[in-house]
Design an enzyme around this catalytic site. Structure first.
Site, PDB file in Angstrom:
ATOM      1  CG  ASP A 139     -38.928  44.874 117.633  1.00 59.01           C
ATOM      2  OD1 ASP A 139     -38.884  43.734 117.162  1.00 59.01           O
ATOM      3  OD2 ASP A 139     -39.743  45.220 118.506  1.00 59.01           O
ATOM      4  CD1 TRP A 160     -32.950  39.359 120.889  1.00 58.23           C
ATOM      5  CD2 TRP A 160     -33.167  37.383 119.864  1.00 58.23           C
ATOM      6  NE1 TRP A 160     -34.217  39.302 120.352  1.00 58.23           N
ATOM      7  CE2 TRP A 160     -34.367  38.099 119.722  1.00 58.23           C
ATOM      8  CE3 TRP A 160     -33.059  36.109 119.291  1.00 58.23           C
ATOM      9  CZ2 TRP A 160     -35.474  37.588 119.043  1.00 58.23           C
ATOM     10  CZ3 TRP A 160     -34.156  35.602 118.616  1.00 58.23           C
ATOM     11  CH2 TRP A 160     -35.338  36.335 118.489  1.00 58.23           C
ATOM     12  CG  MET A 161     -31.025  43.414 116.641  1.00 56.84           C
ATOM     13  SD  MET A 161     -29.947  44.283 115.481  1.00 56.84           S
ATOM     14  CE  MET A 161     -29.960  43.154 114.103  1.00 56.84           C
ATOM     15  NE  ARG A 177     -45.831  44.361 122.508  1.00 53.46           N
ATOM     16  CZ  ARG A 177     -46.784  43.474 122.823  1.00 53.46           C
ATOM     17  NH1 ARG A 177     -47.475  43.601 123.944  1.00 53.46           N
ATOM     18  NH2 ARG A 177     -47.059  42.473 122.003  1.00 53.46           N
ATOM     19  CD  GLN A 199     -36.735  45.807 122.197  1.00 58.85           C
ATOM     20  OE1 GLN A 199     -37.319  44.964 122.857  1.00 58.85           O
ATOM     21  NE2 GLN A 199     -36.351  46.976 122.707  1.00 58.85           N
ATOM     22  CG  PHE A 229     -40.808  45.375 125.513  1.00 60.97           C
ATOM     23  CD1 PHE A 229     -39.763  44.663 126.080  1.00 60.97           C
ATOM     24  CD2 PHE A 229     -42.033  44.720 125.358  1.00 60.97           C
ATOM     25  CE1 PHE A 229     -39.918  43.328 126.482  1.00 60.97           C
ATOM     26  CE2 PHE A 229     -42.204  43.397 125.753  1.00 60.97           C
ATOM     27  CZ  PHE A 229     -41.152  42.697 126.318  1.00 60.97           C
ATOM     28  CB  SER A 230     -40.068  48.445 120.312  1.00 64.22           C
ATOM     29  OG  SER A 230     -39.277  47.343 119.965  1.00 64.22           O
TER      30      SER A 230
HETATM   31  N1  DQQ Z   1     -40.720  43.345 120.204  1.00 64.23           N
HETATM   32  C1  DQQ Z   1     -42.082  43.344 119.756  1.00 64.23           C
HETATM   33  C2  DQQ Z   1     -42.612  44.621 120.329  1.00 64.23           C
HETATM   34  C3  DQQ Z   1     -41.948  44.703 121.648  1.00 64.23           C
HETATM   35  C4  DQQ Z   1     -40.584  44.148 121.388  1.00 64.23           C
HETATM   36  C5  DQQ Z   1     -42.186  43.240 118.276  1.00 64.23           C
HETATM   37  C6  DQQ Z   1     -40.040  43.297 122.507  1.00 64.23           C
HETATM   38  O1  DQQ Z   1     -44.006  44.680 120.416  1.00 64.23           O
HETATM   39  O2  DQQ Z   1     -41.878  46.021 122.141  1.00 64.23           O
HETATM   40  O3  DQQ Z   1     -41.237  42.377 117.730  1.00 64.23           O
HETATM   41  O4  DQQ Z   1     -38.773  42.801 122.196  1.00 64.23           O
END
Ligand code: DQQ
Length: 463
Positions: free
Chosen positions: A28, A25-26, A149, A44, A88-89
């Site tokens: 952001d 899985w991918m 975030r 991600q 996270f991102s």
């Molecule tokens: N994906 C979200 C973000 C978060 C990340 C947006 C988590 O808000 O940080 O797609 O995988």
């Protein structure tokens, strides 16, 4: 690791020139940065399968923005750390020669505790050392926000600035603005902007904020809309005043894009292309998610956002086919499922465009055309696949008077990415099931014609 694993060699849905991890899985794009000439793309990543969860940062590197090499995972959750349940991102910056990632660490069963964390590299972005404590541990003023975030960081004359995506309880989505002398101690300033919840939702994910020409641009992915919005406007006294608003890839599969300024001064953007087939099919395929072709953003003379693929992707062009004055019909000399297509025409009163991924018997086919009556670009996917049907995608596009239309299409197996006149983008997925769904044609009603059509067979970005 440079190539894609052999286990996908016979998978006719898996893109070959849109960036993807080796498997799994991918979502952001994260931390995109050009460092000493080379482009780094983090993302991600879930190493445990083709489904969202246990978020890590995958990492890849490119010399030319086109061909990529996979590198070891850059960030993984640290048990008992502020990112114990996920990394996270976030973004990457050059702090006086020290590569630095600023990202959201999450803890809690439902990822509800979100804090901004920092990691640096001493070996040229390969391995990362995390600061034990989060650098922005909680939302400002004890606010109980719907999320906190996706930090985005830049430099101004008086220090580092960051925005963090969030929402004001009882009000709209926002980004909180911070300033720091050293990326470690952060002072909260104010919300850069608070949106109208009826228009831009209640929680803004993955914000980007940057100068473009003599304006500033804010891009964000608002929840619960799951769209990508942009605002062009003025930035003064730590406040942003939007003047023009729009959406990227309206109704499409783009989400959570991330931009960076490269060494040529270009504002480059990547964005996550989601899938449009069931989770079960994604898991059994063993992969999910792709990145858009790298895009360059600009400010057009009329003040609107310009958006084009980077010219570097021309390096993937193979055999070229050129046609002029073409009416409806199937092209005998062109076939393929990885093609770049540029079609230019002057829309009259009738629908005009292309057909791609057409099976010999016409059972499967996808039409991409302009409908001048409805003023829409349409991706008609109702016949795209005999076993994974998707719907009609209609995207408003106002052709300014006297303008011709340029549909610039990147077809890559299951990805259809379209640039329209350098100022709009549309991306969607199709999952043809027949091995012979490789045909290309002109789709036109009532004698409409395409003025020029150029098609290139595209090479893979993997060695
Ligand atoms: N994906 C979200 C973000 C978060 C990340 C947006 C988590 O808000 O940080 O797609 O995988």
């Amino acid at each position: 690791m440079t190539s894609q694993p052999d286990r996908f060699a016979n998978d006719s849905q898996r893109p070959i020139y849109h960036f993807m991890p080796p498997a799994n899985w991918m979502n952001d794009p994260n931390g995109v940065i050009q460092w000493q000439g080379q482009y780094h793309l983090f993302y991600q990543y879930n190493p445990n399968g083709a489904f969202w969860g246990t978020m890590h940062w995958g990492h890849a590197i490119s010399d030319d923005l086109v061909h990529w090499r996979h590198l070891p995972i850059a960030l993984a959750p640290t048990p008992d750390g502020p990112d114990a349940t996920g990394c996270f991102s976030g973004c990457a910056v050059n702090n006086n020669g020290v590569p630095t990632l600023i990202y959201t660490g999450v803890t809690g069963k439902t990822y509800e505790i979100q804090a901004q964390c920092l990691a640096t590299s001493a070996d040229g972005l390969l391995t990362w050392q995390k600061r034990e404590e989060a650098v922005i541990p909680t939302p400002p003023n004890g606010m109980n926000t719907p999320g906190f975030r996706d930090p985005y960081v830049w430099r101004e004359a008086d220090g580092w600035y960051a925005i963090v995506g969030s929402g004001i309880p009882g009000s709209g989505g926002t980004v909180f603005l911070y300033r720091s002398p050293d990326l470690i101690e952060w002072e909260y300033l104010n919300p850069l902007l608070v949106g109208d919840p009826a228009v831009t939702g209640t929680m803004w994910e993955c914000p980007n904020f940057f100068a473009l020409g003599d304006k500033h641009v804010l891009i964000m992915s608002p929840l619960p809309l799951r769209e990508v919005h942009y605002m062009i406007g003025s930035y003064a006294n730590h406040q942003f005043t939007p003047e023009i608003v729009g959406k990227l890839d309206t109704r499409g599969i783009l989400y959570a894009p991330l931009t960076t300024l490269d060494e040529q001064g270009r504002r480059l953007m990547w964005g996550w292309f989601t899938e449009e087939r069931s989770v079960d099919l994604q898991v059994s395929a063993g992969w999910s998610g792709a990145q858009s072709v790298p895009r360059v953003l600009s400010l057009l003379p009329d003040g609107n956002l310009g958006i084009e693929p980077v010219p570097e992707v021309h390096a993937l062009r193979g055999q070229h086919h050129h046609f002029a004055d073409l009416g409806a019909g199937i092209l005998d000399s062109v076939r393929g499922d990885a093609l770049e297509i540029i079609a230019e025409f002057e829309p009259g009163a009738e629908k005009c465009g292309l057909t791609v991924r057409r099976s010999s018997n016409g059972e499967e086919q996808t039409h991409i055309y302009y409908d001048p009556q409805k003023r829409q670009v349409v991706v008609d996917r109702r016949q795209s696949s005999a076993d994974t049907p998707v719907d009609l995608l209609e995207v408003p596009f106002d052709l300014r008077d006297g303008k011709s239309l340029k549909l610039h299409i990147f077809l890559d197996r299951s990805v259809v990415e379209i640039f329209v006149n350098g100022r709009a983008t549309i991306a969607s997925r199709i999952y043809p099931s027949r091995g012979d769904s490789l045909g290309v044609g002109v789709f036109a009603e009532g004698g409409a014609k395409i003025k020029t059509l150029d098609v290139w067979e595209m090479a893979s970005i993997w060695e």
